[in-house]
Design an enzyme around this catalytic site. Structure first.
Site, PDB file in Angstrom:
ATOM      1  N   GLY A  35      -1.897   9.545  -2.465  1.00 45.30           N
ATOM      2  CA  GLY A  35      -2.419   9.739  -3.823  1.00 45.30           C
ATOM      3  C   GLY A  35      -2.547  11.192  -4.241  1.00 45.30           C
ATOM      4  CB  ALA A  36      -4.659  13.957  -2.988  1.00 42.64           C
ATOM      5  CD  GLU A  85      -4.109   5.024   4.702  1.00 47.00           C
ATOM      6  OE1 GLU A  85      -3.163   5.791   4.496  1.00 47.00           O
ATOM      7  OE2 GLU A  85      -4.018   3.797   4.579  1.00 47.00           O
ATOM      8  CB  THR A 109     -10.753   8.959  -3.169  1.00 48.33           C
ATOM      9  OG1 THR A 109      -9.853   8.515  -4.183  1.00 48.33           O
ATOM     10  CG2 THR A 109     -10.880   7.883  -2.121  1.00 48.33           C
ATOM     11  N   GLY A 139     -11.154   0.337  -2.396  1.00 51.56           N
ATOM     12  CA  GLY A 139     -10.046  -0.613  -2.249  1.00 51.56           C
ATOM     13  C   GLY A 139      -9.664  -0.753  -0.789  1.00 51.56           C
ATOM     14  CE  LYS A 196      -0.167  18.633   6.678  1.00 52.98           C
ATOM     15  NZ  LYS A 196       0.399  18.906   8.028  1.00 52.98           N
ATOM     16  CG  LEU A 241      -5.568  19.121  -3.994  1.00 51.42           C
ATOM     17  CD1 LEU A 241      -5.130  17.754  -4.492  1.00 51.42           C
ATOM     18  CD2 LEU A 241      -4.845  20.227  -4.755  1.00 51.42           C
ATOM     19  CG  ASN A 242     -13.299  19.126  -4.825  1.00 48.23           C
ATOM     20  OD1 ASN A 242     -14.142  19.440  -3.976  1.00 48.23           O
ATOM     21  ND2 ASN A 242     -13.615  18.810  -6.067  1.00 48.23           N
TER      22      ASN A 242
END
Ligand code: MOS
Length: 723
Positions: free
Chosen positions: A515-516, A684, A474, A241, A680, A609-610
């Site tokens: 998002g995350a 971007e 993502t 997107g 965080k 997170l990953n």
């Protein structure tokens, strides 16, 4: 936060939906099929300014398969939800086909609906439109005297200042005053924008490629003047997107209107050619940078003036000066944003809107200043670091910019390699150069809800998580699966994640690097509530497994919802992710061709997170940055005011061979001020300051400072050697 299972957070597991995508079983919005599905093709204006005086549809109507031709003469009346010139809003779409006015070349002025896609396209080509054409304004250079100060720049103040810029420049031992240009760029996600609209009575279901489901629902409801309950948006997979899908664009209005008018499901997929006019773009930014420093490299003045353009229908400005306001300490600062109106489509958010072009100016200027000072550019950044945001005096929730620079320098072997004299190293016909940059991007955290359902079969418990959040490619499915596995202490194979449906709990959608952090915390809240509910039902305070709790409570199924949202404390801090980039480029002495040899990126972005999907995000960002630095450029033809770069044959994005070796390092960090999971954003951060690092390396290789992106071979050759 301790990881309990091997598939919980922090583990580099592969994408949950990866296999489905490889097998073609992950359904994108254009892949839903319906009996009786009709196809729509937009008709685009062929002037940049004026009005339609006549439309002859007679030939088109006679064609086989044509069901309906819609223009402003017979279109449904739509509400102007966006408020047209209301400055800037994630909300809406400009309602199409409401007037005969034309504001830019390629504007949708009608739509043909037919039995097949081919029939719709063929008929659209037979429509004859007559215009009263006005003199169009599409030339940036010619309209510089029309600039004005917008109320806001992407929601931020247009201007900020403290101290006295001129005084700071006057007291500087070294200063620069230079201007950079970044061109119009287009998003081009792999998945084309699309809508399939299905009406049942007064209800509509839209299968739409969108980053923000709830926003899409509101937009449709408002534009078509119907209750939100009557609108459903479904988008289980989104093929990229980058900001272009934050909003439903005009094609979505056309598709929904067409479906209503023909009484059948209608699909409208924007063609790659139309993607240059239908979905927004990054505007051309002209940025004047004035920097001053004392002889030790302490910044005495930072000035950043951006001039850009918006459309005649909406106001949008990237905040190019955002990073300049907060990255370095300085007693004197002036940051401004100015706009002109042009007969081009409305510019839009595009990956790191503001930071991507703004960081090119700031971090190139810092390199130029370091050169003036005779200082190592990495040391200049470290020298001006601050733990307090100079724009608002708030402490940063966490800031490891210096650590990023030091770790990156070590990984790159900067101290041994760095040589300030351009032309220091040659290999055959190649001139070798090194460059670096610092970066930062806000790490927002927004209210986000989710629902989790636990099912027990004997001793085995499985979980299903639902939220309207999107996975735009993502890794949302994966990190939310990991979050559920972690919080409920399950293996991820027993966790199912369902996304992108407006009947699920509301999230803020994918955008702005929030998002995350937002979705994961919302999902964790749902899981924590499930555990608490189970403890109550099992009448225990003990830390039992969910299977034990369910057994004790004699339960086979339990559903819980949860919502995470920032606390008031969040506003007491500036919350940003940080990064540093180091790169080696080789520049061909004769042709000026730039080859990227090696890139090192270090990011401090809270709890990762990953690491695998995070790494994917960063290399994706770097790849964008390479495109911004070296190839991407949309060109407007001056006579007709139309984009003439209209395919991937003339709009060049980097491919694997253009990239070289990329190393990504994440600095250990858990930021519990940012949010309970310490996360965080990185979406971007990855593109931010990449172009500057490359441009700085090109200068270090050649002594040529190319201040206009992209750095094409021609510009390298024709830019004079200044060092
Ligand atoms: Mo982003 S430009 O908010 O998708």
């Amino acid at each position: 936060m301790e990881t309990k299972t091997k598939t919980g957070i922090g583990n580099p597991i592969s994408r949950l939906e990866g296999k489905l995508k490889v097998m073609g079983k992950a359904k994108y919005s254009s892949e839903f099929s319906f009996e009786n599905l009709a196809f729509a093709q937009g008709i685009q204006s062929t002037i940049a300014s004026g009005r339609i005086t006549a439309i002859d549809t007679s030939e088109a109507e006679k064609q086989e398969g044509v069901l309906k031709i819609i223009t402003y003469q017979n279109a449904l009346e739509l509400k102007d939800y966006n408020g047209r010139f209301e400055s800037p809003s994630t909300k809406g779409i400009s309602p199409s086909l409401q007037t005969p006015e034309v504001h830019f070349y390629g504007e949708y002025i009608g739509v043909v609906v037919a039995e097949t896609f081919e029939q719709a396209r063929y008929a659209a080509n037979l429509i004859k439109v007559t215009y009263a054409e006005d003199q169009h304004q599409t030339n940036f250079e010619e309209h510089l005297d029309s600039v004005y100060k917008p109320d806001k720049a992407n929601g931020n103040p247009a201007d900020t200042s403290w101290g006295d810029l001129e005084a700071g420049l006057n007291q500087a031992a070294a200063k620069i005053d230079v201007t950079y240009n970044t061109p119009i760029e287009h998003h081009h996600p792999m998945e084309l924008h699309n809508i399939i609209a299905v009406w049942e009575g007064d209800n509509v279901t839209a299968y739409a490629s969108t980053q923000m489901v709830e926003n899409a629902v509101t937009t449709i409801a408002e534009t078509f003047q119907m209750p939100k309950e009557n609108v459903r948006v479904i988008t289980p997979y989104v093929g990229g997107g980058f900001g272009s899908k934050l909003q439903l664009r005009e094609h979505a209005t056309l598709g929904i209107m067409a479906a209503k008018m023909v009484g059948r499901p209608v699909q409208l997929t924007v063609t790659r050619h139309e993607m240059f006019t239908a979905i927004g773009f990054r505007q051309h930014n002209r940025q004047r940078m004035r920097l001053g420093a004392d002889k030790d490299g302490n910044l005495t003045a930072v000035g950043h003036d951006t001039t850009s353009h918006t459309s005649f229908t909406e106001e949008f400005q990237e905040t190019c000066g955002l990073m300049t306001r907060m990255l370095y300490k300085t007693p004197n600062s002036l940051v401004t944003h100015r706009l002109m109106k042009l007969n081009l489509p409305s510019p839009r958010w595009m990956r790191a809107p503001g930071e991507a072009p703004g960081s090119f100016a700031l971090e190139s200027a810092m390199d130029e200043l370091a050169h003036e000072l005779g200082m190592d550019p990495a040391e200049l950044r470290i020298q001006n670091d601050t733990q307090v945001d100079p724009s608002n005096d708030k402490p940063f929730s966490s800031r490891q910019l210096v650590e990023c620079i030091r770790i990156g320098a070590k990984k790159f072997d900067w101290k041994n390699k760095w040589n300030p004299k351009p032309g220091h190293t040659q290999k055959d016909n190649w001139m070798v150069g090194y460059g670096m940059s610092a970066s930062s991007r806000a790490a927002p955290y927004l209210k986000s809800s989710a629902e989790v359902t636990l099912k027990r079969d004997g001793d085995a418990v499985t979980a299903v998580l639902k939220t309207d959040a999107t996975d735009i490619g993502t890794g949302t499915y994966t990190i939310l699966g990991q979050t559920v596995a972690e919080t409920l202490n399950l293996d991820i194979k027993d966790v199912q994640v369902e996304l992108g449906d407006s009947k699920f709990p509301v999230s803020p959608g994918s955008g702005g690097s929030w998002g995350a952090a937002s979705f994961a915390n919302g999902s964790r809240e749902a899981c924590l509530n499930a555990i608490n509910n189970l403890k109550t039902l099992a009448s225990t305070d003990e830390d039992l497994t969910v299977a034990e709790l369910m057994k004790q409570a004699e339960l086979y199924e339990l559903t819980a919802t949860g919502t995470a949202a920032p606390t008031e404390e969040f506003d007491d801090y500036s919350v940003y992710s940080f990064g540093a980039n180091f790169c080696e480029v080789w520049v061909d002495k004769d042709t000026g061709m730039v080859r990227l040899e090696h890139f090192v990126n270090v990011a401090s972005a809270g709890k990762i997170l990953n690491p695998k999907t995070a790494y994917g995000q960063i290399i994706g960002g770097i790849t964008w940055g390479v495109g911004q630095a070296l190839t991407e450029h949309s060109e407007v033809e001056p006579n007709h005011g139309n984009f003439i770069t209209r395919s991937f044959a003339d709009y060049h994005v980097p491919v694997n061979l253009d990239l070289g070796k990329i190393d990504v390092v994440f600095v250990p960090e858990e930021d519990y001020i940012a949010n309970p999971m310490g996360v965080k954003g990185i979406g971007e951060l990855g593109i931010t300051s990449i172009a500057a690092a490359i441009g700085n390396a090109v200068f270090n290789a050649t002594g040529r400072r190319v201040r206009d992106l992209p750095i094409t071979p021609q510009k390298v050759i024709t830019t004079p050697v200044t060092a």
